[in-house]
Scaffold this active site. Structure first.
Site, mmCIF file in Angstrom:
data_model
loop_
_atom_site.group_PDB
_atom_site.id
_atom_site.type_symbol
_atom_site.label_atom_id
_atom_site.label_comp_id
_atom_site.label_asym_id
_atom_site.label_seq_id
_atom_site.Cartn_x
_atom_site.Cartn_y
_atom_site.Cartn_z
ATOM 1 N N CYS A 94 -9.440 2.050 -3.662
ATOM 2 C CA CYS A 94 -10.482 1.395 -3.089
ATOM 3 C C CYS A 94 -11.184 1.162 -3.418
ATOM 4 O O CYS A 94 -11.334 0.289 -4.682
ATOM 5 C CB CYS A 94 -10.377 3.266 -2.608
ATOM 6 N N LEU A 95 -11.529 -0.060 -2.370
ATOM 7 C CA LEU A 95 -12.904 -0.876 -2.494
ATOM 8 C C LEU A 95 -14.130 0.192 -3.444
ATOM 9 O O LEU A 95 -14.576 -0.484 -3.781
ATOM 10 C CB LEU A 95 -13.323 -1.490 -1.175
ATOM 11 N N HIS A 140 -11.660 9.554 4.541
ATOM 12 C CA HIS A 140 -13.335 8.824 3.837
ATOM 13 C C HIS A 140 -13.899 9.120 5.288
ATOM 14 O O HIS A 140 -15.346 9.258 4.686
ATOM 15 C CB HIS A 140 -13.301 7.077 4.231
HETATM 16 NI NI NI Z 1 -11.006 3.442 0.753
#
Ligand code: NI
Length: 180
Positions: A94-95, A140
């Site tokens: 995940c960024l 998210h």
């Molecule tokens: Ni993510």
């Protein structure tokens, strides 16, 4: 278009439940375009608006392979309407959780309804990487990060590491947690 800053753990905004979008207008399209540019630059295959600090139910995705033609998908107010009982394990990253990868079990297939970039209602059925990516990004929007799917022990160990990193960074004054 503009590249935006991606927020990372332990930023508390990652736990927010994002608000539905009332109307897909020029302002929303601008956010979507900026998100896509930010995602490609990262590089990443999916991005939720909260990851650039915007608490709206917006997602950009592109799971095309390197060298293939780009296939961006814009999702406004996406909702999972069905998931398969069959599951899949993918090593996810995940960024907002940089440099951490872990196996996550999710339904192998799913159906998602959403509004596209023009505000038109769409529904897609996905499997493979796209199914995983859709579920990861929609999580998210509800304040869920992929490490929330891991065991408590693992999750706490990772969270602690990011808190420690943030503390170190603020002490050396990289500007990341400073003004602006
Ligand atoms: Ni993510």
């Amino acid at each position: 278009m503009a590249k935006l800053d991606i927020i990372t753990l332990p930023d508390p905004r990652l736990k927010l439940v994002s608000e539905p979008v009332a109307k897909v207008d020029a302002e929303i399209r601008r956010v979507l375009d900026d998100m896509l540019e930010t995602m490609y630059a990262a590089p990443g295959i999916g991005l939720a608006a909260i990851q650039v600090g915007v608490p709206k139910r917006l997602v950009t995705l592109d799971v095309s392979r390197e060298g293939e033609e780009k296939r961006p998908i814009f999702l406004v107010n996406p909702e999972v309407t069905w998931v398969s009982e069959e599951t899949n394990i993918y090593q996810e990253g995940c960024l907002s959780v940089p440099e951490h990868y872990d196996d996550v079990v999710r339904p192998a297939r799913c159906r998602v309804k959403f509004l596209d970039r023009d505000g038109v209602a769409q529904e897609i059925e996905a499997d493979g990487l796209l199914a995983t990516c859709l579920q990861h990004e929609i999580d998210h929007l509800d304040g869920v990060v992929f490490i929330d799917h891991l065991s408590r022990l693992k999750r706490e160990r990772i969270a602690k590491r990011f808190v420690k990193q943030a503390r170190l960074q603020s002490r050396v004054g990289t500007g990341r947690f400073g003004i602006g």
